[in-house]
Motif scaffolding. Structure first.
Motif: not given
Lengths: 290, 234
Positions: B109, B112-113, B115-116, B119-120, B152, B183
């Motif tokens: 992952e 995608p992680t 990327k998150d 964003r944060l 995660r 979240t």
């Protein structure tokens, strides 16, 4: 005279390549397992005897013999971690005890070699040509060792920087408890590092075999040389070790041509002590201030 | 989700935790307050497996985890952000984050992680090539929190996230903790800045000299005259 010096400098650079490899292995083990592997040169010596045994006694061609040696010296590294280093770490042995234990290994390895192979010089005879560019004469074996060493260093660099396992090794070197919190099992990393360090001694043995004949005390001066390089370059600094290796390689080679081989080691030590007096952290070492 | 029962922890002969019981429910933010040396950090380090308890049990999602090595506990979904961050100083910001996703499950992952996370924490994206050692105190704490999210986890253990930071930076760090809470992560936090931390929390525990002295929902702590006097300073 100028030609002689030029030859010495170039041979020094070629020797520096292999020394850099030796220093890299010592640095890696020190950085990750936090152990000064005093018997590192002796592991190279054992590797050379293995190659000699395969080639001369069992009749295996040199290249397969070298390839056969790598997993064996790697296994030796793993065995050392299991039988010597792990018990020391478990007992939280102080640095002096650790140093003495590794120093004891020197005696074990050297005597083991003497019992098995005897005290005489043993060498692998490989007919390699002398190459000359104008006034410069190069032994093909030295050239192979040099470029082989650079290639090995590059592969190690890529392994440490481009793989998850390499990243885990570097993290463990910097903060072992934090590495554990990332899900890294330090025990596994120690074994991996010692295996890599062991394979490295096999590679060095392969490069040395066509150049030098081996004897039970062959490793000693190389351990010292590697140790000097690591401290000179700065403990833990891979680039520092690289630069240090070429300095020591050139200095010993040039001094040997001008005076004698023994003088070469003396001059190397004088340079080493001078640098340490001015920069105790080594050329590229990071000053530890707490 | 996390259930601790009668935990006793020793440093050699010195007992640091006495019969500590505590729990964290799914999605809950729990704060442990108490003076220095009360055993709060010891508690977190025992949960994450850096210390072994002498007796007592720790159960996470129905499985006993006490006595497991630290790297196995991360695998079960508990990530710890230690006090001071414990970043890898010579690794870049991106490499620090990448180590966070070392576990096989989180490696898949990774993209995608990341990327998150960016964003944060957009600042980490800007600084990704920088060596962690060159970050400011606030950025380091952000990176430490972000790195723990890379695995995660289901539960995050936050040890003194505001420690050593300038007051203005502290507010920002708490802002981030709030976002993480939003979240849906469960959080167990140890914090000196009791007032700020209590406002974030659902429930709280008071620990003194290695024992739990009080537990309750946020409001009961905010209204408690002793807590007010000793820890909030009102």
């Amino acid at each position: 005279m100028v030609e002689l010096l030029l030859n010495a400098v170039i041979n020094g650079i070629l020797l520096g390549g292999v020394l850099a490899l030796l220093a890299f292995g010592l640095n890696l083990i020190f950085g990750v397992v936090k152990i000064i592997h005093l018997a590192y040169g002796q592991c190279v010596m054992l590797g050379m005897y293995l190659i000699y045994t395969f080639v001369d006694l069992l009749g295996i061609p040199l290249i397969p013999a070298c390839l056969l040696t790598l997993p064996l010296t790697g296994a030796l590294g793993v065995a050392l971690q299991w039988l010597v280093i792990n018990p020391l770490l478990r007992a939280k042995a102080n640095p002096l005890t650790q140093l003495l234990a590794l120093a004891g290994l020197i005696i074990v390895f050297e005597n083991l070699a003497q019992v098995i192979w005897g005290a005489d010089l043993r060498g692998v005879k490989v007919p390699l040509p002398l190459i000359n560019f104008g006034p410069i004469f190069l032994r093909a074996s030295n050239l192979i060792a040099f470029f082989g060493a650079l290639l090995t260093l590059l592969s190690l660099y890529l392994f440490l920087h481009k793989t998850y396992l390499g990243l885990a090794i570097r993290s463990t070197a910097q903060n072992v408890d934090s590495a554990r919190l990332m899900g890294i099992n330090p025990g596994l990393i120690y074994y991996t590092t010692m295996a890599a360090g062991g394979i490295l001694t096999g590679i060095i043995a392969a490069f040395f075999s066509p150049i030098y004949a081996v004897h039970p005390h062959f490793g000693g001066s190389f351990t010292m040389m590697a140790f000097i390089i690591v401290v000179l370059g700065g403990m833990g600094s891979m680039l520092g070790g690289f630069i240090g290796a070429f300095i020591i390689g050139i200095v010993t080679s040039v001094t040997a041509v001008l005076t004698s081989t023994e003088m070469g080691e003396i001059v190397a030590l004088v340079i080493f002590i001078s640098v340490i007096l001015v920069r105790p952290q080594g050329l590229l070492g990071i000053k530890i201030s707490r | 989700m996390l259930e601790i029962k009668s935990l006793n922890v020793y440093y050699g002969e010195f007992q640091a935790l006495f019969e500590v019981s505590l729990r964290v429910l799914e999605g809950e933010t729990v704060i442990t307050v108490g003076p220095n040396g009360a055993g709060k950090s010891t508690l977190l380090k025992t949960i994450s497996g850096l210390f072994r308890p002498r007796s007592g049990t720790i159960t996470f999602l129905g499985k006993r985890i006490d006595g497991l090595p630290a790297h196995r506990i991360v695998e079960m979904g508990i990530a710890q952000v230690p006090e001071g961050g414990w970043l890898f100083p010579q690794l870049t910001v991106l490499e620090n984050l990448k180590v966070g996703s070392y576990l096989k499950g989180s490696r898949r992952e990774y993209a995608p992680t990341l990327k998150d996370i960016y964003r944060l924490f957009p600042i980490l994206d800007e600084r990704k090539k920088q060596v962690a050692d060159t970050l400011s105190g606030g950025e380091r704490q952000m990176l430490a929190i972000a790195r723990s999210l890379m695995s995660r986890p289901k539960l995050i253990l936050l040890d003194e996230p505001s420690s050593g930071l300038a007051p203005r930076v502290v507010s920002r760090v708490f802002e981030f903790v709030k976002q993480i809470k939003a979240t849906g992560y469960a959080i167990l936090m140890v914090e000196q800045n009791v007032r700020k931390a209590l406002h974030l929390s659902d429930r709280a525990y008071l620990m003194e000299s290695g024992r739990v002295h009080k537990e309750g929902v946020r409001q009961s702590f905010l209204d408690d005259p002793y807590i007010k006097k000793a820890y909030i300073g009102l």
